[in-house]
Design an enzyme around this catalytic site. Structure first.
Site, mmCIF file in Angstrom:
data_model
loop_
_atom_site.group_PDB
_atom_site.id
_atom_site.type_symbol
_atom_site.label_atom_id
_atom_site.label_comp_id
_atom_site.label_asym_id
_atom_site.label_seq_id
_atom_site.Cartn_x
_atom_site.Cartn_y
_atom_site.Cartn_z
ATOM 1 N N GLY A 13 1.143 -0.902 -0.272
ATOM 2 C CA GLY A 13 0.097 0.112 -0.028
ATOM 3 C C GLY A 13 0.744 1.085 0.030
ATOM 4 O O GLY A 13 1.927 0.923 1.319
ATOM 5 N N ASP A 106 4.964 -5.368 6.268
ATOM 6 C CA ASP A 106 5.562 -6.498 6.353
ATOM 7 C C ASP A 106 6.160 -7.453 5.491
ATOM 8 O O ASP A 106 6.838 -7.841 5.446
ATOM 9 C CB ASP A 106 4.456 -7.024 7.657
ATOM 10 C CG ASP A 106 3.513 -7.170 7.222
ATOM 11 O OD1 ASP A 106 2.644 -6.750 6.064
ATOM 12 O OD2 ASP A 106 2.858 -8.019 8.276
ATOM 13 N N THR A 128 3.900 2.636 5.269
ATOM 14 C CA THR A 128 2.119 3.166 5.935
ATOM 15 C C THR A 128 1.825 2.924 6.954
ATOM 16 O O THR A 128 2.394 4.256 7.507
ATOM 17 C CB THR A 128 1.950 1.026 6.379
ATOM 18 O OG1 THR A 128 1.187 0.881 6.591
ATOM 19 C CG2 THR A 128 3.415 0.766 7.325
ATOM 20 N N ASP A 130 -0.510 2.816 7.941
ATOM 21 C CA ASP A 130 -0.847 1.671 9.417
ATOM 22 C C ASP A 130 -0.281 1.712 11.172
ATOM 23 O O ASP A 130 -0.880 1.185 11.650
ATOM 24 C CB ASP A 130 -1.612 0.750 8.713
ATOM 25 C CG ASP A 130 -2.274 0.288 7.933
ATOM 26 O OD1 ASP A 130 -3.098 1.601 7.665
ATOM 27 O OD2 ASP A 130 -1.813 -0.484 7.113
ATOM 28 N N ASP A 132 1.502 -0.176 11.203
ATOM 29 C CA ASP A 132 1.726 -2.028 12.280
ATOM 30 C C ASP A 132 3.229 -2.584 11.741
ATOM 31 O O ASP A 132 3.253 -3.920 11.564
ATOM 32 C CB ASP A 132 0.824 -2.095 11.561
ATOM 33 C CG ASP A 132 1.049 -2.917 9.359
ATOM 34 O OD1 ASP A 132 1.233 -2.205 9.376
ATOM 35 O OD2 ASP A 132 -0.058 -3.256 9.550
ATOM 36 N N ARG A 174 -5.556 -1.186 9.168
ATOM 37 C CA ARG A 174 -5.646 -2.728 8.482
ATOM 38 C C ARG A 174 -6.352 -3.651 10.361
ATOM 39 O O ARG A 174 -7.247 -2.836 10.659
ATOM 40 C CB ARG A 174 -4.528 -3.328 8.154
ATOM 41 C CG ARG A 174 -4.165 -3.158 6.983
ATOM 42 C CD ARG A 174 -3.807 -4.159 6.175
ATOM 43 N NE ARG A 174 -2.439 -3.965 6.187
ATOM 44 C CZ ARG A 174 -1.462 -4.850 5.720
ATOM 45 N NH1 ARG A 174 -1.955 -5.834 4.500
ATOM 46 N NH2 ARG A 174 -0.099 -4.576 6.140
HETATM 47 P P1 ADP Z 1 2.898 -4.400 2.504
HETATM 48 O O1 ADP Z 1 4.594 -4.466 2.456
HETATM 49 O O2 ADP Z 1 2.164 -3.172 2.468
HETATM 50 O O3 ADP Z 1 2.457 -5.390 3.622
HETATM 51 P P2 ADP Z 1 1.778 -6.703 1.012
HETATM 52 O O4 ADP Z 1 2.118 -7.557 2.378
HETATM 53 O O5 ADP Z 1 1.068 -6.904 -0.021
HETATM 54 O O6 ADP Z 1 2.174 -5.194 1.344
HETATM 55 O O7 ADP Z 1 3.513 -6.868 0.780
HETATM 56 C C1 ADP Z 1 3.576 -6.722 -0.500
HETATM 57 C C2 ADP Z 1 4.822 -7.509 -1.200
HETATM 58 O O8 ADP Z 1 5.771 -7.349 -1.235
HETATM 59 C C3 ADP Z 1 3.743 -8.733 -2.060
HETATM 60 O O9 ADP Z 1 3.178 -8.167 -3.726
HETATM 61 C C4 ADP Z 1 4.984 -9.210 -2.871
HETATM 62 O O10 ADP Z 1 5.372 -8.781 -3.997
HETATM 63 C C5 ADP Z 1 6.072 -9.185 -2.097
HETATM 64 N N1 ADP Z 1 5.394 -10.510 -0.477
HETATM 65 C C6 ADP Z 1 4.076 -9.915 0.550
HETATM 66 N N2 ADP Z 1 4.841 -11.634 1.069
HETATM 67 C C7 ADP Z 1 6.054 -12.057 0.665
HETATM 68 C C8 ADP Z 1 7.022 -13.584 0.973
HETATM 69 N N3 ADP Z 1 6.448 -14.164 1.644
HETATM 70 N N4 ADP Z 1 7.801 -13.811 0.655
HETATM 71 C C9 ADP Z 1 8.124 -13.057 -0.489
HETATM 72 N N5 ADP Z 1 7.717 -11.690 -1.059
HETATM 73 C C10 ADP Z 1 6.813 -11.258 -0.239
#
Ligand code: ADP
Length: 352
Positions: A13, A106, A128, A130, A132, A174
């Site tokens: 996000g 995360d 972010t 959030d 969080d 979130r």
């Molecule tokens: P945020 O970083 O805001 O928590 P997301 O959880 O959507 O957002 O994660 C963003 C991107 O990071 C995902 O689309 C993916 O490309 C990468 N990502 C998320 N989880 C994993 C994972 N377990 N292993 C590798 N890459 C990941």
């Protein structure tokens, strides 16, 4: 090692202040004689070799004041596959990218850890709205998002006061109630509901009735999106039980798009510059945190474990099997975060 180029990406996000962080990474890199690649649309840009070279400071001019992210963001499930990561590593190798600064939440840090495991040094920056990320007190975007909520609630208060109404406002975050708790205090809400703590609906309704009988005309209640669907339901219940016309309102994604505040630009600039220094010092697989007003770093793996524990995603047996030092860090950190949230929650009700 000698760095030839580094990459910077924003992923997950978007949040206001990400641009200030990107600008700081680029300019700090250039001042060390290193060109910086903007990796477009998060990890997707690495998988698809979609890069933008920043070779002079003016390449990131006029973005510090802009919301969103000038190098775009996306979610990239492909990066989580064997082929995806292989393609990302290939992009780094052929473009001489010797380190990556990953700005996001995360999920973004999980991706950064995978890159590090494949030999590309990474430093994470928490971006972010959030807030969080358990390891840090502050994530870039929180302040702007909260100020955006306040603009919204101040406007609602004015019209609620004119019409003697109540507004129930659902805010983002979130699963976490950071935005809800702080904006509830700052907007002068009569109540706040977050997923982290029990909410005494009957007591809140009783308090609204008492205040209305005492002459109060306008009421604001803040609800975190961490309790899905509750805000709308609560608005109906308040109207039914108090007779006060009550509206459900939701600023939704407007919260992501405000003009970055001074705090967000400042923290983002500090973190962006620090990330480059850390990479050049040979550090990797760490996330920058801001705790007690100072920058520090935490290993991404440990930060993710603290997150999972706080969010109830790490069972006791898994926690018990961790090394003592990790258990101690996670216990202390989770308690600090929850204590601060509890204090904010209690403050809302102490001055309602
Ligand atoms: P945020 O970083 O805001 O928590 P997301 O959880 O959507 O957002 O994660 C963003 C991107 O990071 C995902 O689309 C993916 O490309 C990468 N990502 C998320 N989880 C994993 C994972 N377990 N292993 C590798 N890459 C990941």
């Amino acid at each position: 090692m000698t760095f030839r180029r580094i990459g910077v990406l924003t992923s997950g996000g978007d949040s206001p202040g990400m641009n200030a962080a990107v600008r700081a990474v680029v300019r700090a890199g250039l001042s060390h004689g290193i060109e910086v690649y903007g990796i477009l649309e998060g990890y997707k840009g690495l998988v698809e070799n979609n890069l933008q070279l920043f070779s002079k400071p003016s390449d990131v001019s006029n973005i510090i004041e802009r919301s969103g992210t000038a190098i775009y963001t996306d979610r990239c499930p492909e990066f989580e596959t064997y082929e995806g990561i292989a393609s990302a590593i290939e992009t780094c190798r052929k473009n001489n990218i010797d380190g990556v600064v990953a700005i996001g939440g995360d999920g973004t840090f999980r991706g950064a850890t995978d890159l590090a495991a494949h030999g590309i040094p990474t430093v994470g920056i928490p971006g972010t709205i959030d807030n969080d990320i358990t390891a840090t007190d502050y994530t870039i975007g929180l302040d702007t998002a909260m100020n955006t909520v306040l603009t919204f609630t101040d406007s609602l208060r004015a019209t609620c006061e004119s019409h003697a109404r109540c507004s129930v406002v659902e805010v983002m975050g979130r699963h976490a109630g950071h935005i809800a708790l702080r904006t509830a205090v700052a907007s002068g809400a009569v109540a706040v509901a977050v997923a982290e703590f029990d909410f005494d609906e009957d007591a809140v309704i009783k308090s609204i009735i008492e205040k209305r009988n005492g002459g109060k005309r306008s009421f604001l209640v803040i609800v975190s999106e961490g309790i899905p669907g509750y805000a709308e339901k609560l608005a109906k219940t308040i109207e039914e039980k108090t007779g006060i016309v009550t509206r459900f309102c939701c600023p939704a994604h407007v919260q992501r798009g405000g003009v970055p505040t001074l705090t967000d630009r400042l923290v983002a600039s500090e973190m962006g510059e620090y990330a480059v220094r850390l990479l050049l010092e040979g550090k990797s697989d760490i996330v920058i945190c801001k705790n007690n007003d100072r920058l520090c770093t935490v290993d991404i793996a440990l930060a993710l474990k603290a997150d999972r524990r706080l969010k109830g995603k790490m069972a006791d047996d898994e926690f018990d099997a961790l090394p003592e030092k990790e258990k101690e860090y996670i216990t202390v950190r989770c308690k600090e975060v929850m204590d601060k949230m509890r204090a904010m929650y209690d403050l809302v009700y102490a001055i309602k």
